[in-house]
Each structure stands twice: as C-alpha cells, then as structure tokens.
Design an enzyme around this catalytic site. Structure first.
Site, PDB file in Angstrom:
ATOM      1  N   CYS A 268      55.181   7.279  54.363  1.00 46.54           N
ATOM      2  CA  CYS A 268      56.328   8.800  54.355  1.00 46.54           C
ATOM      3  C   CYS A 268      55.990   9.486  55.512  1.00 46.54           C
ATOM      4  CB  CYS A 268      56.259   9.711  53.407  1.00 46.54           C
ATOM      5  SG  CYS A 268      54.099   9.497  53.133  1.00 46.54           S
ATOM      6  N   CYS A 339      38.100 -15.344  32.940  1.00 45.81           N
ATOM      7  CA  CYS A 339      36.954 -16.000  32.174  1.00 45.81           C
ATOM      8  C   CYS A 339      36.367 -14.665  31.199  1.00 45.81           C
ATOM      9  CB  CYS A 339      35.933 -16.537  32.995  1.00 45.81           C
ATOM     10  SG  CYS A 339      34.517 -17.053  31.459  1.00 45.81           S
ATOM     11  N   CYS A 344      30.460 -14.254  34.438  1.00 43.68           N
ATOM     12  CA  CYS A 344      31.114 -14.723  35.017  1.00 43.68           C
ATOM     13  C   CYS A 344      32.670 -14.051  36.011  1.00 43.68           C
ATOM     14  CB  CYS A 344      31.911 -15.934  34.910  1.00 43.68           C
ATOM     15  SG  CYS A 344      32.661 -17.444  35.547  1.00 43.68           S
ATOM     16  N   CYS A 434      39.385 -10.660  -2.005  1.00 47.35           N
ATOM     17  CA  CYS A 434      38.096 -11.671  -2.742  1.00 47.35           C
ATOM     18  C   CYS A 434      36.470 -10.835  -2.054  1.00 47.35           C
ATOM     19  CB  CYS A 434      38.032 -13.109  -2.809  1.00 47.35           C
ATOM     20  SG  CYS A 434      36.887 -13.714  -3.438  1.00 47.35           S
ATOM     21  N   CYS A 447      44.570  -6.797 -16.434  1.00 50.23           N
ATOM     22  CA  CYS A 447      43.110  -5.592 -16.336  1.00 50.23           C
ATOM     23  C   CYS A 447      42.427  -5.704 -15.086  1.00 50.23           C
ATOM     24  CB  CYS A 447      42.546  -6.443 -17.834  1.00 50.23           C
ATOM     25  SG  CYS A 447      41.566  -7.577 -17.326  1.00 50.23           S
ATOM     26  N   CYS A 463      35.916  -1.513  -7.329  1.00 52.03           N
ATOM     27  CA  CYS A 463      34.616  -1.997  -6.676  1.00 52.03           C
ATOM     28  C   CYS A 463      34.377  -3.174  -6.221  1.00 52.03           C
ATOM     29  CB  CYS A 463      33.959  -1.364  -7.338  1.00 52.03           C
ATOM     30  SG  CYS A 463      32.595  -2.683  -8.852  1.00 52.03           S
ATOM     31  N   CYS A 482      32.270   1.620 -13.319  1.00 51.99           N
ATOM     32  CA  CYS A 482      33.834   1.468 -13.981  1.00 51.99           C
ATOM     33  C   CYS A 482      33.778   1.154 -15.383  1.00 51.99           C
ATOM     34  CB  CYS A 482      34.095  -0.329 -13.135  1.00 51.99           C
ATOM     35  SG  CYS A 482      33.819  -0.220 -11.473  1.00 51.99           S
TER      36      CYS A 482
END
Length: 518
Positions: A268, A339, A344, A434, A447, A463, A482
């Site tokens: 510029c 890497c 590295c 699970c 249930c 829970c 529960c």
C-alpha cells in the site's frame, strides 16, 4: 605533453571530482589520465518500461508491480534505469588538438543506440574544439539521451543485440565475439545487479576477417534473461535511496523521520516509524497472531514482509514468528497434516487413496482423521465432540475452506463423518448405552429392567446400574432411589404418552406388592 594540456586535464578532473563527489557517479584513474562517469538518464514522470513474454514472468517473480498495457504486454514503473557508463582516456594533446578516447556502455540501450550517442559526443567535441568537454558530455548523456534517441515512455527496449541465453552468448564468443569484464555501477564485474561481464566489441567473419561493430559502443548485459532482473534491482536500489533520504510522517506517532528510520508497507505504500512498528509486531507475534502483522491503516490488508519483521524484532521473537508462519502455511495446504506425536510434529503428505499419513521423520503410520495408529478400514475411535467439531467446521466453511478440508481428509471421509454424527445424534437422543459393553439400546416398550441384546447384561434404565442375574427385580424393591419405579415412564397412548406416577399405577392395577406377581 604540452604543459597547458596537462594542466587543463588536471583541472578538469578536479572540477569533475568537486561537482560529483559520489564515487558511484564519477571516479578518476589513479594516474590522472582519465576516468569513468556513470550517467543516470533523466526519466519523465511516471516512466514505465514495456515488458513482454518471459520478461513479465521474471518481473513478477522478483515482486515488481506491473500495469497491464492491453497489447499483450505489461508496464514496469521505474524511477531510474541503470546508468550509461562513459570511460574516457586523455591523449597527450587533449584538449589542444585531440578529443578524448572513450567508450560508452549500457545495460538497456542497444549497440545502435549507443553508437548514435557516440556520434553526438563527437559533434559536441567538434563544436567545442580546443576546450575541455567531459562535463558537457556527461550533461548531454544525463539530460538529452532520451530525446536524442527519440525514446518516450513507455520505453520499448531494443533487445536485438542480446543473445537469448548465456549459452548463445558462449557460442558467439566461441566464434570470435570479444567481451571483457567491466566494473562499477555501469558494469558490475559479474556480481552486482545480475549484470554482464562485457559488451559488444569485435566479431570475426567466417572468412577470418574482423568486422567492426562499433568499438566504442558496448551492450553490457550478458543475455536477455539478465536484463529484467538488472532493471528491477537497480530501480529498487534507487527507490530505497530516495526513500531513505526523504522525510516521512509516521502514521502512528505522527512524527517526521527520515526514511531510513521508517518502514514502508510494499502493498500500500503507507509509512510508519520503525519504533512504532517494532512494538506492534512484537505484541502480535507474542499473541500468536502472525497473520495480523498488517498495515495499521484502517481497512488496509497489506502484510509486512518477513525481512521487515526480522529487522525490527529480537531474534527470539522472530524465530517464533517464522515457526508459527510456517505452521500456518502448511496447515493451509490441503494435502498436508502434522505427525500427531508431540515430540515430532513433522509435516506429512496425505496418501490420496487412503486416510493414512506416514511421517517421513519418525516413520509413524497414523490415521489422519483420529490421529491414532492407522487402522485400515476399521472405524475411528474418536469422541463425539471431535466428530461434531469437524462436522461443524466443514458445514460452516466457505467454498475455499471446504476445498482445503476435502483435500486434507477426503470428500468421502467427510461425508461419512457427517452421516455418523447425524446417526450418533439420533442415537443419543433416543437411546441409552449399556453400562457393560456400551452398546446403544432404544427402549420402546416394557419396564425399566433392561436386557442388552449384545452382551445380555441386565441393567436399570433409570440409573444404569448392572442388575444381578439371579434376581434383577430386587433393585426395584425396597427404599433405594429406584424403589417402586419398575414401570416409571411407560407411556399411556390414550393420554398422549404422558408418564404415569408409580402410585397411580398401583391404584390402577390394585396391587401393592406388584413384585410378587412378576
């Protein structure tokens, strides 16, 4: 030698040395028998040199600013061209009888043009016989060269004398082309300004005779490939000299300083003092913003050049800048990844057919997506957050940024990432995992005692506790968190899927000890 001639010669050399104190302009021989003058030809305002073909490519490679000419050529703005070199030797009877012996050489004028200048110097001598003429010659070369040769801006260089390559020049010399090294601003001795080592002298004819091409006129550029670099380098040198010796107002502190104490952004032209820019660069680099070393002018995008940064900041700061800038440049290359080993971090080129990266330094083969050891066709072990981050980055990227990501990871891989994220998002909203094997399970009826379809583990839907296989319902009896919640959350289709309170369930069924009937 006549004593008057000897005195006139000594006086002339002394006068020239007084007028032109700069050795880059005038230098007398040690034995005072002559000297060399380097005439900087005065150019018109906004002067340009016309370039075409490979000359344009050379100028761009050197960072020169060009203007389009509209005639299959480009214009190179110049404030100065390499000087014309006048070498002169006094005969014993100068100026009483004989003119000085001289040669003219130039890097951008042709032999024909230089010969016409030589003839004009002869005319000046003849009209001023018995008087010293070197100063008049130098003034003519500086102020009237262009008008005498009919040269106007844009300057169309006559390159008819120049061999296209150094090999061509070598062949010409093998056929009798005479060239000798010259030193100084007009002939760099083979070092400065990419210059040539000599000029046009004598050419042997095939018959063995010698054809005189103008012993006094010498084209001092080795080959056409050297012409553009010579012009660009000389013009930059002159621009720097002009800038260094002129006053400039810093755009930050508004103080007037010499150019040598300022920095000018090449894109510029805005000028700031080095003290202000040194602090500006240092703060940006330490903040990690190496792409932010921009001109401080509002909305200006001119970037500081690496040599400018190196000049203004400490070595340690510049090393940080250099390393960070390299990392950013590599990261913006579509086929480059790093890497993943912290010790590295070497740049690695992605295999186009797979998602594998093989580090050339530590030989670690890794998946470019999950950064773990390469696992072939097996799915990546990558967290949902990392998948989501890559998906969002790709979907919100511009067209150019998407192209870079596609080169880096592969378009097919990114499509798979998006599909997996969408599937995982649906699974996350509509299923639970699970607690034993992490398999996603959707509960659509029954249930809260769940059975994993993969590992057959019993667990509580509420829970996530693993339930004993001998009596899984014991978890829902008694006073635990529960307790009495075996059927909690079962939707009533007639009540718009609203959950039933366990107490309401007991009232409806009419059984207090429901576990006895399971």
């Amino acid at each position: 030698m006549d004593e008057d001639d000897k005195e006139n010669q000594a006086d002339e050399l002394l006068a020239l040395a007084s007028i032109f104190e700069d050795e880059d302009t005038f230098a007398a021989l040690e034995d005072q028998s002559g000297g060399s003058f380097y005439a900087a030809v005065e150019l018109p305002d906004d002067c340009c040199v016309k370039l075409s073909g490979t000359m344009v490519q050379q100028a761009r490679a050197l960072g020169a600013t060009l203007r389009e000419n509209g005639e299959n050529s480009w214009l190179l703005p110049v404030v100065s061209l390499p000087p014309i070199e006048l070498n002169f030797q006094y005969p014993r009877d100068y100026p009483s009888k004989s003119a000085p012996d001289f040669t003219l050489s130039s890097k951008w004028l042709s032999v024909n043009q230089l010969t016409r200048l030589c003839e004009k110097l002869d005319e000046i001598w003849e009209s001023n016989a018995n008087e010293v003429v070197i100063y008049q010659w130098t003034e003519f070369l500086k102020t009237e060269t262009l008008s005498h040769l009919g040269i106007t801006s844009p300057i169309d260089l006559d390159v008819s004398d120049l061999p296209r390559t150094l090999r061509q020049r070598s062949m010409m010399e093998g056929q009798g082309y005479q060239a000798g090294p010259r030193a100084g601003p007009g002939g760099d001795g083979g070092e400065a300004l990419e210059g040539a080592t000599g000029g046009v002298g004598l050419m042997q004819q095939p018959t063995g005779g010698v054809m005189r091409l103008g012993v006094r006129a010498m084209q001092d550029t080795a080959a056409l490939t050297h012409l553009t670099p010579t012009i660009v380098a000389h013009d930059k040198l002159m621009r720097d000299r002009i800038f260094d010796t002129s006053f400039n107002t810093c755009g930050v502190c508004y103080e007037d300083k010499f150019g040598r104490d300022c920095l000018q952004f090449s894109g510029c032209g805005h000028v700031y003092c080095k003290a202000c820019m040194a602090e500006h660069f240092r703060v940006k680099i330490l903040d990690g913003d190496v792409k932010g070393l921009l001109c401080p002018e509002n909305d200006c995008t001119s970037q500081a050049l690496a040599p400018q940064v190196k000049e203004l900041v400490d070595r340690e700061v510049f090393e940080k800048y250099d390393a960070r800038l390299l990392d950013l440049s590599l990261s913006e290359m579509g086929d480059i990844v790093f890497c993943p080993r912290k010790a590295c971090q070497c740049p690695v080129i992605r295999d186009e057919k797979t998602n594998m990266g093989l580090c050339p330094q530590c030989r670690f083969a890794f998946c470019i997506l999950c950064k773990n050891t390469f696992h072939g066709l097996a799915p990546c072990k990558i967290s949902h957050e990392e998948y989501r981050k890559l998906k969002d980055e790709y979907e919100n990227a511009s067209s150019e940024e998407k192209s870079i990501l596609e080169q880096k990871f592969g378009k097919r891989t990114l499509r798979q990432v998006i599909d997996d994220c969408n599937s995982e998002e649906w699974i996350r909203k509509h299923s639970k995992y699970c607690p034993q094997c992490s398999c996603a399970i959707q509960k659509y009826d029954g249930c809260n005692k769940m059975t994993c379809t993969k590992c057959h583990c019993y667990f509580c839907w509420l829970c996530y506790a693993v339930l004993p296989r001998s009596d899984p319902y014991s978890h829902f009896r008694g006073g635990g968190q529960c307790g009495n919640r075996l059927f909690e959350g079962i939707a009533d289709t007639e009540d718009e899927q609203e959950d039933l309170d366990p107490n309401e369930l007991v009232d409806v069924v009419g059984i207090d000890n429901w576990w006895n009937f399971i």
